[in-house]
Design a protein around this motif. Sequence first.
Motif, mmCIF file in Angstrom:
data_model
loop_
_atom_site.group_PDB
_atom_site.id
_atom_site.type_symbol
_atom_site.label_atom_id
_atom_site.label_comp_id
_atom_site.label_asym_id
_atom_site.label_seq_id
_atom_site.Cartn_x
_atom_site.Cartn_y
_atom_site.Cartn_z
ATOM 1 N N HIS A 88 0.831 -1.208 0.000
ATOM 2 C CA HIS A 88 0.000 0.000 0.000
ATOM 3 C C HIS A 88 0.865 1.258 0.000
ATOM 4 C CE1 HIS A 88 -3.397 -2.685 1.429
ATOM 5 N NE2 HIS A 88 -3.811 -2.159 0.301
ATOM 6 N N ARG A 89 2.000 1.212 0.664
ATOM 7 C CA ARG A 89 2.907 2.366 0.707
ATOM 8 C C ARG A 89 3.502 2.643 -0.676
ATOM 9 N NH1 ARG A 89 5.962 0.624 4.455
ATOM 10 N NH2 ARG A 89 7.625 -0.145 3.141
ATOM 11 N N THR A 90 3.752 1.602 -1.463
ATOM 12 C CA THR A 90 4.384 1.772 -2.774
ATOM 13 C C THR A 90 3.369 1.943 -3.910
ATOM 14 O OG1 THR A 90 4.504 -0.626 -3.105
ATOM 15 C CG2 THR A 90 6.416 0.441 -2.069
ATOM 16 N N ARG A 91 2.098 1.853 -3.621
ATOM 17 C CA ARG A 91 1.055 1.891 -4.647
ATOM 18 C C ARG A 91 1.094 3.160 -5.494
ATOM 19 N NH1 ARG A 91 -1.592 -0.988 -8.107
ATOM 20 N NH2 ARG A 91 -3.516 -0.023 -8.732
ATOM 21 N N HIS A 92 1.154 4.302 -4.861
ATOM 22 C CA HIS A 92 1.062 5.579 -5.565
ATOM 23 C C HIS A 92 2.204 5.737 -6.574
ATOM 24 C CE1 HIS A 92 -0.520 9.615 -6.023
ATOM 25 N NE2 HIS A 92 0.714 10.075 -5.981
ATOM 26 N N ASP A 93 3.425 5.459 -6.144
ATOM 27 C CA ASP A 93 4.571 5.583 -7.052
ATOM 28 C C ASP A 93 4.483 4.585 -8.202
ATOM 29 O OD1 ASP A 93 5.697 7.712 -5.738
ATOM 30 O OD2 ASP A 93 7.153 6.508 -4.629
ATOM 31 N N THR A 94 3.998 3.387 -7.928
ATOM 32 C CA THR A 94 3.858 2.401 -8.998
ATOM 33 C C THR A 94 2.832 2.873 -10.020
ATOM 34 O OG1 THR A 94 4.411 0.629 -7.452
ATOM 35 C CG2 THR A 94 3.392 -0.027 -9.526
ATOM 36 N N LEU A 95 1.736 3.433 -9.552
ATOM 37 C CA LEU A 95 0.708 3.942 -10.455
ATOM 38 C C LEU A 95 1.244 5.089 -11.298
ATOM 39 C CD1 LEU A 95 -2.221 4.087 -11.478
ATOM 40 C CD2 LEU A 95 -2.697 5.606 -9.546
#
Length: 105
Positions: free
Chosen positions: A32-39
């Motif tokens: 969940h912490r890495t979701r935004h950057d992956t998107l």
Amino acid sequence: MDEHDERGTTMTGVDPGRLDDQQLMKELETIHRTRHDTLLYGSNDALRVHNDRMAQLEGEYLRRNPRRSVIAGRTRDGARDRPTPVREMGTPVGKWGPGSGGAGT
């Protein structure tokens, strides 16, 4: 470590069913912490793998916690019951203030 499931699709990481509860929560927090950057910045393949892994981890969490606490405000009915915030004129809303369509408008 890559493993193959019965359908022949590649899975990244440990099978969520083999994680203990603490490991599962740590994996969920990380994804969940890495979701935004992956998107925003990941390739289409990276986003697909992220989606798949997140679904596997969340599915395992839900399987283990079918009676988890649900806060009323996090449901549709609960959200409708929340009072609508009153904004004063001139109070900035968003990045560019009220009524702006973005930079340069």
